[in-house]
Design an enzyme around this catalytic site. Sequence first.
Site, PDB file in Angstrom:
ATOM      1  N   HIS A  78     -82.045 -46.084 -19.145  1.00 39.93           N
ATOM      2  CA  HIS A  78     -81.733 -44.448 -18.950  1.00 39.93           C
ATOM      3  C   HIS A  78     -81.987 -44.087 -20.341  1.00 39.93           C
ATOM      4  O   HIS A  78     -81.295 -44.446 -21.442  1.00 39.93           O
ATOM      5  CB  HIS A  78     -80.312 -44.492 -18.719  1.00 39.93           C
ATOM      6  CG  HIS A  78     -80.088 -44.562 -16.969  1.00 39.93           C
ATOM      7  ND1 HIS A  78     -78.807 -44.044 -16.506  1.00 39.93           N
ATOM      8  CD2 HIS A  78     -80.671 -45.371 -16.115  1.00 39.93           C
ATOM      9  CE1 HIS A  78     -79.036 -44.541 -15.336  1.00 39.93           C
ATOM     10  NE2 HIS A  78     -80.179 -45.196 -14.803  1.00 39.93           N
ATOM     11  N   TYR A 207     -71.332 -37.439 -16.184  1.00 43.26           N
ATOM     12  CA  TYR A 207     -70.131 -37.103 -16.675  1.00 43.26           C
ATOM     13  C   TYR A 207     -69.521 -35.870 -16.227  1.00 43.26           C
ATOM     14  O   TYR A 207     -70.045 -34.890 -16.710  1.00 43.26           O
ATOM     15  CB  TYR A 207     -69.722 -37.445 -18.112  1.00 43.26           C
ATOM     16  CG  TYR A 207     -69.958 -38.853 -18.617  1.00 43.26           C
ATOM     17  CD1 TYR A 207     -71.156 -39.622 -18.666  1.00 43.26           C
ATOM     18  CD2 TYR A 207     -68.728 -39.694 -18.619  1.00 43.26           C
ATOM     19  CE1 TYR A 207     -71.179 -40.972 -19.078  1.00 43.26           C
ATOM     20  CE2 TYR A 207     -68.912 -41.114 -19.073  1.00 43.26           C
ATOM     21  CZ  TYR A 207     -70.026 -41.590 -19.457  1.00 43.26           C
ATOM     22  OH  TYR A 207     -70.205 -42.972 -19.660  1.00 43.26           O
ATOM     23  N   PRO A 299     -62.639 -47.192 -19.872  1.00 43.82           N
ATOM     24  CA  PRO A 299     -64.188 -47.363 -19.476  1.00 43.82           C
ATOM     25  C   PRO A 299     -64.899 -46.116 -19.743  1.00 43.82           C
ATOM     26  O   PRO A 299     -65.985 -46.201 -19.757  1.00 43.82           O
ATOM     27  CB  PRO A 299     -64.034 -47.917 -18.173  1.00 43.82           C
ATOM     28  CG  PRO A 299     -62.823 -47.324 -17.668  1.00 43.82           C
ATOM     29  CD  PRO A 299     -61.759 -47.395 -18.860  1.00 43.82           C
ATOM     30  N   LYS A 303     -67.826 -49.145 -23.369  1.00 44.17           N
ATOM     31  CA  LYS A 303     -67.941 -50.166 -24.443  1.00 44.17           C
ATOM     32  C   LYS A 303     -67.538 -51.466 -24.232  1.00 44.17           C
ATOM     33  O   LYS A 303     -67.806 -52.306 -25.085  1.00 44.17           O
ATOM     34  CB  LYS A 303     -67.226 -49.343 -25.508  1.00 44.17           C
ATOM     35  CG  LYS A 303     -67.790 -48.189 -26.257  1.00 44.17           C
ATOM     36  CD  LYS A 303     -69.034 -48.629 -27.050  1.00 44.17           C
ATOM     37  CE  LYS A 303     -69.892 -47.558 -27.396  1.00 44.17           C
ATOM     38  NZ  LYS A 303     -71.241 -47.255 -26.688  1.00 44.17           N
ATOM     39  N   TYR A 391     -73.136 -43.615 -28.247  1.00 44.99           N
ATOM     40  CA  TYR A 391     -73.067 -44.187 -26.693  1.00 44.99           C
ATOM     41  C   TYR A 391     -74.348 -45.284 -26.602  1.00 44.99           C
ATOM     42  O   TYR A 391     -74.173 -46.295 -25.911  1.00 44.99           O
ATOM     43  CB  TYR A 391     -73.671 -42.879 -25.879  1.00 44.99           C
ATOM     44  CG  TYR A 391     -73.470 -43.389 -24.558  1.00 44.99           C
ATOM     45  CD1 TYR A 391     -72.175 -43.150 -23.905  1.00 44.99           C
ATOM     46  CD2 TYR A 391     -74.128 -43.488 -23.515  1.00 44.99           C
ATOM     47  CE1 TYR A 391     -72.003 -43.283 -22.599  1.00 44.99           C
ATOM     48  CE2 TYR A 391     -74.161 -43.731 -22.143  1.00 44.99           C
ATOM     49  CZ  TYR A 391     -72.856 -43.641 -21.705  1.00 44.99           C
ATOM     50  OH  TYR A 391     -72.636 -44.028 -20.434  1.00 44.99           O
TER      51      TYR A 391
HETATM   52  C1  LIG Z   1     -63.450 -50.790 -13.592  1.00 48.50           C
HETATM   53  C2  LIG Z   1     -63.995 -51.168 -14.957  1.00 48.50           C
HETATM   54  C3  LIG Z   1     -65.372 -50.629 -15.250  1.00 48.50           C
HETATM   55  C4  LIG Z   1     -65.794 -50.824 -16.408  1.00 48.50           C
HETATM   56  N1  LIG Z   1     -67.031 -50.207 -16.986  1.00 48.50           N
HETATM   57  C5  LIG Z   1     -67.390 -50.886 -17.987  1.00 48.50           C
HETATM   58  C6  LIG Z   1     -68.735 -50.434 -18.363  1.00 48.50           C
HETATM   59  O1  LIG Z   1     -69.454 -49.452 -18.094  1.00 48.50           O
HETATM   60  N2  LIG Z   1     -69.278 -50.771 -19.595  1.00 48.50           N
HETATM   61  C7  LIG Z   1     -68.717 -51.755 -20.539  1.00 48.50           C
HETATM   62  O2  LIG Z   1     -69.081 -52.101 -21.585  1.00 48.50           O
HETATM   63  N3  LIG Z   1     -67.370 -52.105 -20.106  1.00 48.50           N
HETATM   64  C8  LIG Z   1     -66.811 -51.739 -18.848  1.00 48.50           C
HETATM   65  N4  LIG Z   1     -65.748 -52.228 -18.500  1.00 48.50           N
HETATM   66  C9  LIG Z   1     -64.843 -53.524 -19.447  1.00 48.50           C
HETATM   67  C10 LIG Z   1     -65.580 -54.829 -19.329  1.00 48.50           C
HETATM   68  O3  LIG Z   1     -65.692 -55.328 -17.811  1.00 48.50           O
HETATM   69  C11 LIG Z   1     -64.848 -55.561 -20.009  1.00 48.50           C
HETATM   70  O4  LIG Z   1     -64.773 -55.228 -21.185  1.00 48.50           O
HETATM   71  C12 LIG Z   1     -65.580 -57.019 -20.001  1.00 48.50           C
HETATM   72  O5  LIG Z   1     -65.485 -57.909 -18.625  1.00 48.50           O
HETATM   73  C13 LIG Z   1     -65.032 -57.848 -21.078  1.00 48.50           C
HETATM   74  O6  LIG Z   1     -65.582 -59.311 -20.996  1.00 48.50           O
HETATM   75  P1  LIG Z   1     -64.640 -60.669 -21.506  1.00 48.50           P
HETATM   76  O7  LIG Z   1     -65.573 -61.816 -21.409  1.00 48.50           O
HETATM   77  O8  LIG Z   1     -63.796 -60.205 -22.765  1.00 48.50           O
HETATM   78  O9  LIG Z   1     -63.448 -60.511 -20.386  1.00 48.50           O
HETATM   79  P2  LIG Z   1     -63.273 -60.898 -18.943  1.00 48.50           P
HETATM   80  O10 LIG Z   1     -64.774 -60.256 -18.145  1.00 48.50           O
HETATM   81  O11 LIG Z   1     -62.154 -60.235 -18.606  1.00 48.50           O
HETATM   82  O12 LIG Z   1     -63.519 -62.276 -18.595  1.00 48.50           O
HETATM   83  C14 LIG Z   1     -62.430 -63.207 -18.979  1.00 48.50           C
HETATM   84  C15 LIG Z   1     -62.497 -64.460 -18.039  1.00 48.50           C
HETATM   85  O13 LIG Z   1     -61.701 -65.228 -18.638  1.00 48.50           O
HETATM   86  C16 LIG Z   1     -61.069 -65.836 -17.038  1.00 48.50           C
HETATM   87  N5  LIG Z   1     -59.433 -66.025 -17.245  1.00 48.50           N
HETATM   88  C17 LIG Z   1     -58.649 -65.491 -17.562  1.00 48.50           C
HETATM   89  N6  LIG Z   1     -57.313 -66.175 -17.570  1.00 48.50           N
HETATM   90  C18 LIG Z   1     -57.701 -67.406 -17.835  1.00 48.50           C
HETATM   91  C19 LIG Z   1     -56.830 -68.410 -17.787  1.00 48.50           C
HETATM   92  N7  LIG Z   1     -55.618 -68.711 -18.223  1.00 48.50           N
HETATM   93  N8  LIG Z   1     -57.901 -69.683 -17.933  1.00 48.50           N
HETATM   94  C20 LIG Z   1     -59.053 -69.625 -17.844  1.00 48.50           C
HETATM   95  N9  LIG Z   1     -59.892 -68.403 -17.859  1.00 48.50           N
HETATM   96  C21 LIG Z   1     -59.251 -67.638 -17.719  1.00 48.50           C
HETATM   97  C22 LIG Z   1     -61.118 -64.429 -16.164  1.00 48.50           C
HETATM   98  O14 LIG Z   1     -60.967 -65.019 -14.898  1.00 48.50           O
HETATM   99  C23 LIG Z   1     -62.414 -64.185 -16.661  1.00 48.50           C
HETATM  100  O15 LIG Z   1     -63.412 -64.739 -15.949  1.00 48.50           O
HETATM  101  C24 LIG Z   1     -64.932 -51.956 -17.469  1.00 48.50           C
HETATM  102  C25 LIG Z   1     -63.768 -52.637 -16.743  1.00 48.50           C
HETATM  103  C26 LIG Z   1     -63.360 -52.319 -15.717  1.00 48.50           C
HETATM  104  C27 LIG Z   1     -62.208 -52.874 -15.266  1.00 48.50           C
END
Ligand SMILES: Cc1cc2nc3c(=O)[nH]c(=O)nc-3n(C[C@H](O)[C@H](O)[C@H](O)COP(=O)(O)OP(=O)(O)OC[C@H]3O[C@@H](n4cnc5c(N)ncnc54)[C@H](O)[C@@H]3O)c2cc1C
Length: 415
Positions: A78, A207, A299, A303, A391
Site C-alpha cells: 500500500h 482511518y 493498535p 506498530k 507510519y
Molecule cells: C487486535 C489486534 C490488532 C493488532 N494490529 C496490529 C497491527 O496492525 N500492526 C502491528 O504491528 N501490531 C498489531 N498488533 C500487535 C501485535 O499483534 C503484537 O504486538 C505482536 O503479536 C507482538 O509479538 P510478540 O511475539 O512480542 O508477542 P505475541 O504475538 O503475543 O507472542 C507471544 C507468544 O508467547 C506465547 N506465550 C505466552 N505465555 C507463554 C508462556 N508462559 N510460555 C511459553 N509461551 C508463552 C504466546 O502464546 C505467544 O505465542 C495488534 C494486536 C491485536 C491484539
Amino acid sequence: MAVVTTHRTQVAIVGAGPAGLLLGHLLHLNGIDSVIVENRARDYVIDRVRAGVLEQGTVDLLNAIGVDAGLRRRGLRHEGFYVSVLGSRHRIDLSSLTGGKAITVYGQNEVVRDLIDARIETARPLYFNAEQVAVTAVDSPSPVVRFRHDGAEHAVHCDFVAGCDGFHGVCRPAIPDAALTIYERVYPFAWLGILAEAEPSSDELVYTYHERGFALFSMRSPTVTRLYLQVPPDEPIERWPDEAIWAEMLERMRARDGWQPNVGRIIQKSVTPMRSFVATPMRHGNLFLAGDAAHIVPPTGAKGLNLAAADVLVLARAMKAYYERGDTGKLSEYSDVCLRRVWKAQRFSWWMTSTLHRFPGENAFDYQRQVADLDYLTSSRAAMTSLAEQYVGLPFEVSFESAGLPAVEQEAATH
Ligand SMILES: Cc1cc2nc3c(=O)[nH]c(=O)nc-3n(C[C@H](O)[C@H](O)[C@H](O)COP(=O)(O)OP(=O)(O)OC[C@H]3O[C@@H](n4cnc5c(N)ncnc54)[C@H](O)[C@@H]3O)c2cc1C
C-alpha cells in the site's frame, strides 16, 4: 521421582510469536543454537487474528532472512491510506512523502506460519503445548527454562533467555518488581474487530473519525475485509449481533463521496482493550525481554508487530557480537537502543489514538481541537510527511549486516 530431560543450548526463547520465531531464525543464520518453548498449540498460534500492517523495514527484514516467499505472493503493498474526517476522505500518499516507501498488508498469522515453517526446516527445536513454563536463575551465568511436554519434564540450560512471551507471559514476572520501572496508560475504550467475507471496497486502509467514535477499514486478502470500531472498554461481544455491527460500521464509515465498506458474512469478532505500556529496562541479568513482553502500544499506529521485529534485530546483533568476539558491550546496550525506538512508537501510537478517538467526558472545546488537528493534518504537507515517515517506519537502530544478514538496500541505521 519424575525423569527430567535436560537440554543445553545457547539461547532459550520463550514464546513462538513473531518476536520469538524471528529471533530464532536470526540466531540460526548466525549459527547460534536456540530452543523455542511455546505454551499454545501450533494451530492456535497461527490462527490468532492480530496485526496486519508491516512497515517497510519489517518487509525488508523478512526479505533479508529469506522468509518472504508468501509475503511476495500474497502481501498487499500500500502506497497510501485515507483519513476520513466527518465523512470527508483525504489520501495520505505515503510513497511520495517518504521517497518511495510503503507498508504491506500481510496478516500476522501468515508471518507466523511462514516463520514456523522456516524454523521446522532448520530442524532446530520448537516445542508447542509446553505446560508450566518457568524461567529460573536469570541472574546466574546459566539460567534454566523448565516445562512439561507430553507428560515429561524438561529443563533447558542456556546462556541467555529471550522473553518473547507477550504481555501475559512468565518472563517479565520473573524479574523482581524493584528492578523494573513500569510506564502505563489504559485508554477508556476498546476496539471491536471483525473479519468479514467481503471484497475490500478500497485498495487502501481508511482511518475514520466520526462523532460516534473511531472506525478503521482494513483488509487481509482480496476476499476478506478487516474492520474495527471504537467501543466502550470491556464491552461484551454478545452485545453486538452481526446486524448491529454492520449498522454501526456503515454509519461511521459511509463517506460523502459515496464510499463505504462492502458487507459480508462475519467470520470472526473480538474486543481488544487499548493500552500503552513500557517495562524498563528490557534486560535483567541474562534475561532479555522483546516485543509485547516489554511493551504494548494501542493498535492505531500499527506498530506492535513491527516493534517486536526491531527489538529482535537489536538482540540478534548483540548475541552475534557476544558469540563471535566475546563482546558484551552490545548486550549491555540492548535495552537503551531498543527503548529509543519504543518510545518514539509509543508517542506516535498515543498521538494517532488520541487524535482519532472520541474520549468519554470530553467537551465541545476538545471536539473542536480534534477536528482542527485533523484539518491541519489533511491539509499540510509538513504534517502529512511527519505522519507518513512514522507510519512506514523510522529507520532501524542497527544495520542488517551487524546482525549477520546480507547487505540489502536499507536506510541508514541510527546506531
Ligand atoms: C487486535 C489486534 C490488532 C493488532 N494490529 C496490529 C497491527 O496492525 N500492526 C502491528 O504491528 N501490531 C498489531 N498488533 C500487535 C501485535 O499483534 C503484537 O504486538 C505482536 O503479536 C507482538 O509479538 P510478540 O511475539 O512480542 O508477542 P505475541 O504475538 O503475543 O507472542 C507471544 C507468544 O508467547 C506465547 N506465550 C505466552 N505465555 C507463554 C508462556 N508462559 N510460555 C511459553 N509461551 C508463552 C504466546 O502464546 C505467544 O505465542 C495488534 C494486536 C491485536 C491484539
